[in-house]
Design an enzyme around this catalytic site. Structure first.
Site: not given
Ligand SMILES: NC(=O)c1ccc[n+]([C@@H]2O[C@H](COP(=O)([O-])OP(=O)(O)OC[C@H]3O[C@@H](n4cnc5c(N)ncnc54)[C@H](O)[C@@H]3O)[C@@H](O)[C@H]2O)c1
Ligand SMILES: O=C(O)[C@H](O)COP(=O)(O)O
Length: 394
Positions: A227, A256, A279
């Site tokens: 994020r 964004e 993103h």
């Molecule tokens: N770029 C994209 O398009 C995209 C796509 C999917 C997810 N994401 C982002 O990726 C993030 C993670 O997804 P996920 O499915 O792995 O989630 P998840 O909940 O499985 O994993 C997140 C991990 O981060 C840990 N965490 C939280 N705060 C922390 C900190 N301060 N220090 C260390 N660890 C910490 C949590 O304990 C957890 O294990 C989502 O929350 C989303 O914001 C982005």
């Molecule tokens: O949190 C998520 O699942 C990702 O950031 C993906 O976001 P999007 O679905 O808008 O591409």
């Protein structure tokens, strides 16, 4: 019931919901239109683009407002006011599994892109200039990847990095069993040792500011597909400009654009040691299909059967409610009016019901009440007095 999918939904998921009996509208509404239209929908499906704030939720849940559930087709729910939804009786569910691989691959892709300077080489060739010596890169093999956040996506990145012969260290408050991650006790330890740092925590906290960037090796790269808020962009700008770290690759930003084709402005774009993507982590056909089907399924199950699984603003099961609970088992005739009588009996005894689950037997029904008081023989006797009750045990 009516469902509005405001950030798009794959045809397969739309068709699934229609087969389940819902009417589905996929026309995107801007905020003002959403304010007016949302009260007529039972469910709102979003990705990250639609911001669902308190005003919108309250408008959709006034007396005649029908909104019951918000489904986030993806992981991050930071675009939804979870507390406001809770206060208004709206459940929020997410679909975290469908885009794990897509995002993990994107993280690895960004690492290669910044390490081998592919976007810069591409750009110079597109403008008709041959540069070879200028774009000498570094290899991933043998380097240390440091993960901040080792959840679903972090673990998937770790597995792929291991296959590339990288050493993987990481910090997370929760540790997975059988993980490829060599866990460190603090984020700082990860920052001190990593050649590539990837943030995968999500959430609304800023983790990387000037002091954290100062700790990183000057040869290190920072990857953020988590994020925008996780990395302070001003601090990153100066660290990159002054060569404090070697480079960065970002997929997420503090601000964004919400719509396709809108302008994107960031002073980070001036730099030549940064790779930017819009993103795109979850933006594959595979992820859209898997995530779309997942959110359609869990939203449908809530509306049709009251199933709370994959809720993020309320407990998924009674266990998650975090209070002492007890069960009492009632075998009774399967006829109208029974639940009203059970409710009255519990109410007369001052017992708060948490949940009841019921299944049909042959001509009878088996009902389990989860209650907040310890069952007593008085409770048992009162329930047994109800006409149609065969058996009460606890
Ligand atoms: N770029 C994209 O398009 C995209 C796509 C999917 C997810 N994401 C982002 O990726 C993030 C993670 O997804 P996920 O499915 O792995 O989630 P998840 O909940 O499985 O994993 C997140 C991990 O981060 C840990 N965490 C939280 N705060 C922390 C900190 N301060 N220090 C260390 N660890 C910490 C949590 O304990 C957890 O294990 C989502 O929350 C989303 O914001 C982005
Ligand atoms: O949190 C998520 O699942 C990702 O950031 C993906 O976001 P999007 O679905 O808008 O591409």
């Amino acid at each position: 019931m009516r469902i509005l999918a405001n950030d798009g939904l794959v045809d397969e998921a739309v068709n699934f919901l229609r087969r389940e009996g819902f009417s589905v509208d996929t026309e995107k509404r801007d905020y003002e239109d959403l304010l007016g239209d949302l009260p007529d929908f039972d469910a709102l499906l979003v990705r990250s683009a639609t911001k669902v704030n308190r005003e919108l939720i309250e408008a959709a849940t006034t007396k005649r407002g029908k909104l019951k559930i918000i489904g986030r087709g993806g992981v991050g729910t930071d675009n939804i006011d979870l507390q406001a939804a809770k206060e208004c009786g709206v459940v929020v569910k997410f679909a975290p599994h469908g885009n794990i691989n897509a995002t993990a691959e994107h993280v690895i892709g960004l690492m290669f892109a910044i390490a081998r300077k592919v976007p810069f080489a591409h750009h110079t060739l597109k403008s008709g200039i041959w540069h070879k010596a200028r774009f000498k890169g570094v290899e991933l093999q043998g380097k240390t990847l440091g993960l901040i956040g080792c959840g679903r996506i972090g673990q998937a990145v770790a597995n792929k990095a291991k296959d590339l012969d990288m050493k993987v260290i990481g910090f997370d408050m929760q540790r997975w069993m059988d993980s490829e991650v060599d866990y460190m006790d603090s984020m700082e330890e990860v920052l001190d040792h990593a050649d590539f740092v990837s943030i995968n925590t999500g959430g609304a906290h800023t983790l990387i500011r000037e002091p954290e960037l100062e700790r990183m090796k000057s040869s290190a790269f920072l990857i953020n597909a988590s994020r925008g808020v996780n990395v302070e962009e001003d601090a990153l700008y100066y660290a990159l400009k002054n060569g404090r770290i070697a480079g960065a690759a970002l997929d997420c930003y503090e601000k964004e654009p919400k719509r396709e084709g809108e302008p994107f402005t960031s002073k980070l774009a001036e730099l030549d040691n940064i790779v930017l993507s819009a993103h795109l982590g979850a933006s594959t056909a595979n992820a859209a299909r898997k995530t779309g089907m997942e959110i359609a399924d869990v939203v449908s199950k809530y509306l049709k059967y009251g199933d709370f699984r994959q809720s993020v603003n309320v407990g998924q099961t009674v266990i998650d409610e975090g209070i002492d609970l007890y069960t009492i088992f009632i075998t009774h005739e399967d006829k109208p009016g029974m639940f009203g009588k059970f409710g009255t009996a519990f109410g007369d005894l001052g017992v708060n019901i948490q949940e009841n689950n019921s299944r049909r037997l042959d001509g009878l029904a088996q009902t389990i009440y989860t209650i907040q008081e310890k069952p007593t023989s008085e409770m048992q006797e009162k329930l047994l007095e109800i006409d149609g009750v065969r058996r009460v045990v606890y």
